[in-house]
Write a protein that holds these residues in place. Structure first.
Motif, PDB file in Angstrom:
ATOM      1  N   ILE A 155      -7.452  54.491 -17.584  1.00  0.00           N
ATOM      2  CA  ILE A 155      -7.747  53.808 -16.317  1.00  0.00           C
ATOM      3  C   ILE A 155      -6.436  53.299 -15.724  1.00  0.00           C
ATOM      4  CG2 ILE A 155      -8.909  51.824 -15.242  1.00  0.00           C
ATOM      5  CD1 ILE A 155     -11.199  52.233 -17.205  1.00  0.00           C
ATOM      6  N   ALA A 156      -6.177  53.664 -14.480  1.00  0.00           N
ATOM      7  CA  ALA A 156      -4.915  53.275 -13.829  1.00  0.00           C
ATOM      8  C   ALA A 156      -5.116  51.985 -13.043  1.00  0.00           C
ATOM      9  CB  ALA A 156      -4.460  54.390 -12.882  1.00  0.00           C
ATOM     10  N   VAL A 157      -4.147  51.089 -13.185  1.00  0.00           N
ATOM     11  CA  VAL A 157      -4.175  49.806 -12.454  1.00  0.00           C
ATOM     12  C   VAL A 157      -2.889  49.705 -11.647  1.00  0.00           C
ATOM     13  CG1 VAL A 157      -4.382  47.291 -12.648  1.00  0.00           C
ATOM     14  CG2 VAL A 157      -5.411  48.754 -14.398  1.00  0.00           C
ATOM     15  N   SER A 158      -3.005  49.356 -10.349  1.00  0.00           N
ATOM     16  CA  SER A 158      -1.816  49.087  -9.532  1.00  0.00           C
ATOM     17  C   SER A 158      -1.561  47.585  -9.561  1.00  0.00           C
ATOM     18  CB  SER A 158      -2.049  49.542  -8.085  1.00  0.00           C
ATOM     19  OG  SER A 158      -2.263  50.941  -8.087  1.00  0.00           O
ATOM     20  N   GLY A 159      -0.452  47.187 -10.157  1.00  0.00           N
ATOM     21  CA  GLY A 159      -0.152  45.769 -10.325  1.00  0.00           C
ATOM     22  C   GLY A 159       0.148  45.062  -9.020  1.00  0.00           C
ATOM     23  N   VAL A 160      -0.085  43.750  -8.986  1.00  0.00           N
ATOM     24  CA  VAL A 160       0.160  42.954  -7.769  1.00  0.00           C
ATOM     25  C   VAL A 160       1.226  41.885  -7.988  1.00  0.00           C
ATOM     26  CG1 VAL A 160      -2.117  43.384  -6.772  1.00  0.00           C
ATOM     27  CG2 VAL A 160      -1.802  41.428  -8.314  1.00  0.00           C
ATOM     28  N   GLY A 161       1.881  41.864  -9.144  1.00  0.00           N
ATOM     29  CA  GLY A 161       3.007  40.948  -9.371  1.00  0.00           C
ATOM     30  C   GLY A 161       2.609  39.620  -9.992  1.00  0.00           C
ATOM     31  N   ALA A 173      -9.664  36.093  -6.725  1.00  0.00           N
ATOM     32  CA  ALA A 173      -8.838  37.036  -5.946  1.00  0.00           C
ATOM     33  C   ALA A 173      -9.443  37.258  -4.564  1.00  0.00           C
ATOM     34  CB  ALA A 173      -8.716  38.356  -6.697  1.00  0.00           C
ATOM     35  N   THR A 174     -10.792  37.293  -4.503  1.00  0.00           N
ATOM     36  CA  THR A 174     -11.467  37.444  -3.206  1.00  0.00           C
ATOM     37  C   THR A 174     -11.187  36.253  -2.312  1.00  0.00           C
ATOM     38  OG1 THR A 174     -13.218  38.727  -4.277  1.00  0.00           O
ATOM     39  CG2 THR A 174     -13.727  37.800  -2.109  1.00  0.00           C
ATOM     40  N   ASP A 175     -11.310  35.049  -2.875  1.00  0.00           N
ATOM     41  CA  ASP A 175     -11.032  33.809  -2.126  1.00  0.00           C
ATOM     42  C   ASP A 175      -9.620  33.838  -1.547  1.00  0.00           C
ATOM     43  OD1 ASP A 175     -13.463  32.962  -3.159  1.00  0.00           O
ATOM     44  OD2 ASP A 175     -12.555  31.570  -4.613  1.00  0.00           O
ATOM     45  N   LEU A 176      -8.666  34.265  -2.384  1.00  0.00           N
ATOM     46  CA  LEU A 176      -7.256  34.139  -2.015  1.00  0.00           C
ATOM     47  C   LEU A 176      -6.778  35.285  -1.135  1.00  0.00           C
ATOM     48  CD1 LEU A 176      -5.872  33.037  -5.526  1.00  0.00           C
ATOM     49  CD2 LEU A 176      -5.880  31.622  -3.447  1.00  0.00           C
ATOM     50  N   TYR A 177      -7.281  36.507  -1.372  1.00  0.00           N
ATOM     51  CA  TYR A 177      -6.678  37.682  -0.724  1.00  0.00           C
ATOM     52  C   TYR A 177      -7.679  38.555   0.029  1.00  0.00           C
ATOM     53  CZ  TYR A 177      -3.054  36.182  -3.953  1.00  0.00           C
ATOM     54  OH  TYR A 177      -2.142  35.412  -4.647  1.00  0.00           O
ATOM     55  N   GLY A 178      -8.967  38.250  -0.070  1.00  0.00           N
ATOM     56  CA  GLY A 178      -9.970  39.045   0.650  1.00  0.00           C
ATOM     57  C   GLY A 178     -10.606  40.093  -0.243  1.00  0.00           C
ATOM     58  N   SER A 179     -11.855  40.466   0.098  1.00  0.00           N
ATOM     59  CA  SER A 179     -12.629  41.324  -0.806  1.00  0.00           C
ATOM     60  C   SER A 179     -12.081  42.747  -0.861  1.00  0.00           C
ATOM     61  CB  SER A 179     -14.096  41.338  -0.368  1.00  0.00           C
ATOM     62  OG  SER A 179     -14.167  41.690   1.001  1.00  0.00           O
ATOM     63  N   ASN A 180     -11.388  43.187   0.189  1.00  0.00           N
ATOM     64  CA  ASN A 180     -10.852  44.556   0.154  1.00  0.00           C
ATOM     65  C   ASN A 180      -9.384  44.558  -0.220  1.00  0.00           C
ATOM     66  OD1 ASN A 180     -13.319  45.653   0.984  1.00  0.00           O
ATOM     67  ND2 ASN A 180     -12.872  45.029   3.100  1.00  0.00           N
ATOM     68  N   SER A 181      -8.902  43.502  -0.874  1.00  0.00           N
ATOM     69  CA  SER A 181      -7.460  43.395  -1.138  1.00  0.00           C
ATOM     70  C   SER A 181      -7.048  44.199  -2.369  1.00  0.00           C
ATOM     71  CB  SER A 181      -7.107  41.928  -1.373  1.00  0.00           C
ATOM     72  OG  SER A 181      -7.828  41.459  -2.524  1.00  0.00           O
ATOM     73  N   ALA A 182      -5.757  44.482  -2.421  1.00  0.00           N
ATOM     74  CA  ALA A 182      -5.192  45.155  -3.601  1.00  0.00           C
ATOM     75  C   ALA A 182      -5.370  44.267  -4.830  1.00  0.00           C
ATOM     76  CB  ALA A 182      -3.701  45.426  -3.357  1.00  0.00           C
ATOM     77  N   GLU A 183      -5.374  42.954  -4.603  1.00  0.00           N
ATOM     78  CA  GLU A 183      -5.512  42.012  -5.721  1.00  0.00           C
ATOM     79  C   GLU A 183      -6.896  42.129  -6.351  1.00  0.00           C
ATOM     80  OE1 GLU A 183      -2.130  40.688  -3.239  1.00  0.00           O
ATOM     81  OE2 GLU A 183      -4.155  41.402  -2.813  1.00  0.00           O
ATOM     82  N   VAL A 184      -7.935  42.186  -5.511  1.00  0.00           N
ATOM     83  CA  VAL A 184      -9.298  42.339  -6.043  1.00  0.00           C
ATOM     84  C   VAL A 184      -9.406  43.669  -6.793  1.00  0.00           C
ATOM     85  CG1 VAL A 184     -11.728  42.687  -5.429  1.00  0.00           C
ATOM     86  CG2 VAL A 184     -10.432  40.790  -4.423  1.00  0.00           C
ATOM     87  N   GLN A 185      -8.808  44.695  -6.228  1.00  0.00           N
ATOM     88  CA  GLN A 185      -8.845  46.034  -6.848  1.00  0.00           C
ATOM     89  C   GLN A 185      -8.139  46.012  -8.210  1.00  0.00           C
ATOM     90  OE1 GLN A 185     -10.540  48.474  -5.992  1.00  0.00           O
ATOM     91  NE2 GLN A 185      -9.713  50.146  -7.232  1.00  0.00           N
ATOM     92  N   ALA A 186      -6.996  45.326  -8.259  1.00  0.00           N
ATOM     93  CA  ALA A 186      -6.231  45.260  -9.514  1.00  0.00           C
ATOM     94  C   ALA A 186      -7.022  44.533 -10.589  1.00  0.00           C
ATOM     95  CB  ALA A 186      -4.888  44.559  -9.266  1.00  0.00           C
ATOM     96  N   VAL A 187      -7.661  43.439 -10.218  1.00  0.00           N
ATOM     97  CA  VAL A 187      -8.444  42.669 -11.202  1.00  0.00           C
ATOM     98  C   VAL A 187      -9.609  43.509 -11.723  1.00  0.00           C
ATOM     99  CG1 VAL A 187      -9.944  40.658 -11.540  1.00  0.00           C
ATOM    100  CG2 VAL A 187      -7.794  40.413 -10.284  1.00  0.00           C
ATOM    101  N   THR A 188     -10.325  44.161 -10.780  1.00  0.00           N
ATOM    102  CA  THR A 188     -11.479  44.968 -11.174  1.00  0.00           C
ATOM    103  C   THR A 188     -11.065  46.072 -12.139  1.00  0.00           C
ATOM    104  OG1 THR A 188     -12.446  44.491  -9.009  1.00  0.00           O
ATOM    105  CG2 THR A 188     -13.411  46.325 -10.260  1.00  0.00           C
ATOM    106  N   GLN A 189      -9.996  46.784 -11.789  1.00  0.00           N
ATOM    107  CA  GLN A 189      -9.531  47.893 -12.616  1.00  0.00           C
ATOM    108  C   GLN A 189      -9.002  47.413 -13.974  1.00  0.00           C
ATOM    109  OE1 GLN A 189     -11.052  50.484 -11.560  1.00  0.00           O
ATOM    110  NE2 GLN A 189      -9.277  51.857 -11.590  1.00  0.00           N
ATOM    111  N   ALA A 190      -8.350  46.247 -13.961  1.00  0.00           N
ATOM    112  CA  ALA A 190      -7.785  45.735 -15.213  1.00  0.00           C
ATOM    113  C   ALA A 190      -8.887  45.418 -16.220  1.00  0.00           C
ATOM    114  CB  ALA A 190      -6.944  44.495 -14.932  1.00  0.00           C
TER     115      ALA A 190
END
Ligand SMILES: O=C(O)[C@H](CCc1ccccc1)CC1(C(=O)N[C@@H](Cc2c[nH]c3ccccc23)C(=O)O)CCCC1
Ligand SMILES: [Zn+2]
Length: 312
Positions: free
Chosen positions: A249-255, A288-305
């Protein structure tokens, strides 16, 4: 004559020069930093005093005391500057550290009120105060205690442990290892958030720290494996920050900056005493949704992780 604040100096456990805040008091110097919250105070457990009787002209001689004091100052500053949090209770609670605890004790701890550091036996550990990530780990237990209050056993305990490691790795920011500075036995670290499986934890049959929920330790050692299963959430946090491929499973990190904000918000707003790994996944997604929005790279990174470590 009242005490007054001074900037003092000393050498840490490994002989490195340190600068920190102390006080001149009755002609001597004491490890009391009055500039942070209600104070940062460091004691020598063998004498019970925070006065460094050996200190002359503001030079402190006890390396473990110097490092423990600096660890607490740096971790205080991290929580204040990163999250606006004023000490473990967000109300300036005094940060107390004791060094030279026990007889060559190969450990450190947070007992609900203070940090304690052993000197190590020189074979397994060097004095544990020499590790900034150790001090940050211990103080972070205080933060967890005053926020979600995660119960220290089984999965909630593993999350408690993981949070202490995550903040430890964020304060000691140059790597994703815990204890790398204080290992005397040649091992690279006590734990790795990047690749848990490289560290042997002799309390598990396999010997290796789990990096997937299917490999979690189930048993009674270590309060139900709190220092063992913490590695599953540690790996997830590492993937959120740095990204990578894990079990296909690939995860794109957000730092690191976004990661620490997500985990702190999950801890202080959503997790509770009995939260388990699945609730950790939901809390991190919500934060992550609260901070960056539901379609954010951050939400995606958390889900994938969390998908990658098998936690749904
Ligand atoms: O804070 C903690 O979680 C650890 C405190 C453990 C403790 C708990 C209760 C009373 C006294 C001590 C201390 C640290 C820790 O992780 N200690 C490991 C040391 C350890 C590794 N493998 C072991 C095998 C057997 C016994 C101990 C260990 C542990 O206690 O798990 C944290 C950072 C470095 C030292
Ligand atoms: Zn811990």
């Amino acid at each position: 004559n009242a005490a007054h604040d001074v900037t003092a100096f000393g050498k840490g456990v490994f002989g490195d020069k340190r600068k920190f805040e102390a006080q001149a008091y009755e002609g001597k110097f004491r490890l009391f930093d009055a500039t942070r919250g209600d104070g940062v105070v460091t004691y020598d457990n063998t004498t019970g005093t925070n006065v460094d009787v050996l200190s002359i002209n503001k030079m402190f001689k006890d390396g473990a005391a110097v490092d423990a004091h600096v660890n607490a100052e740096k971790t205080y500053d991290y929580f204040k500057e990163t999250f606006g949090r004023d000490s473990v209770d967000d109300n300036g609670q005094q940060l107390i550290s004791a060094v030279h605890v026990g007889e060559n004790w190969n450990n450190a701890s947070w007992n609900g009120r203070q940090m304690s550091y052993g000197d190590g036996d020189g074979e397994r550990f060097y004095p544990l105060a020499g590790g900034l990530d150790v001090g940050a780990h211990e103080m972070s237990h205080g933060v967890v205690q005053h926020t979600a209050g995660l119960i220290y056993r089984n999965e909630s305990g593993a999350l408690n442990e993981s949070y202490a490691d995550i903040f430890g790795a964020m304060v000691d920011r140059d790597d994703w290892l815990i204890g790398e500075d204080i290992m005397a036995d040649g091992s690279i670290a006590l734990r790795s958030l990047e690749d848990p499986s490289v560290i042997v934890d002799e309390r598990t049959e396999s010997g290796y720290s789990p990096d997937h929920w299917s490999k979690r330790y189930i048993g009674n050692l270590d309060n139900g494996g709190v220092h063992i299963n913490s590695s599953i959430n540690n790996k997830a946090a590492y993937l959120v920050s740095e990204g990578g491929e894990h079990y296909g499973i690939a995860v794109s990190g957000v730092g690191r900056e976004a990661t620490e904000q997500i985990y702190y918000r999950a801890l202080s707003f959503y997790l509770t005493r009995n939260s388990d790994f699945s609730m950790m996944r939901q809390a991190a997604i919500q934060a992550a949704t609260d901070l960056y929005g539901s379609n954010s790279a951050e939400v995606q990174a958390v889900t994938q992780a969390y998908n990658a470590v098998g936690v749904y």
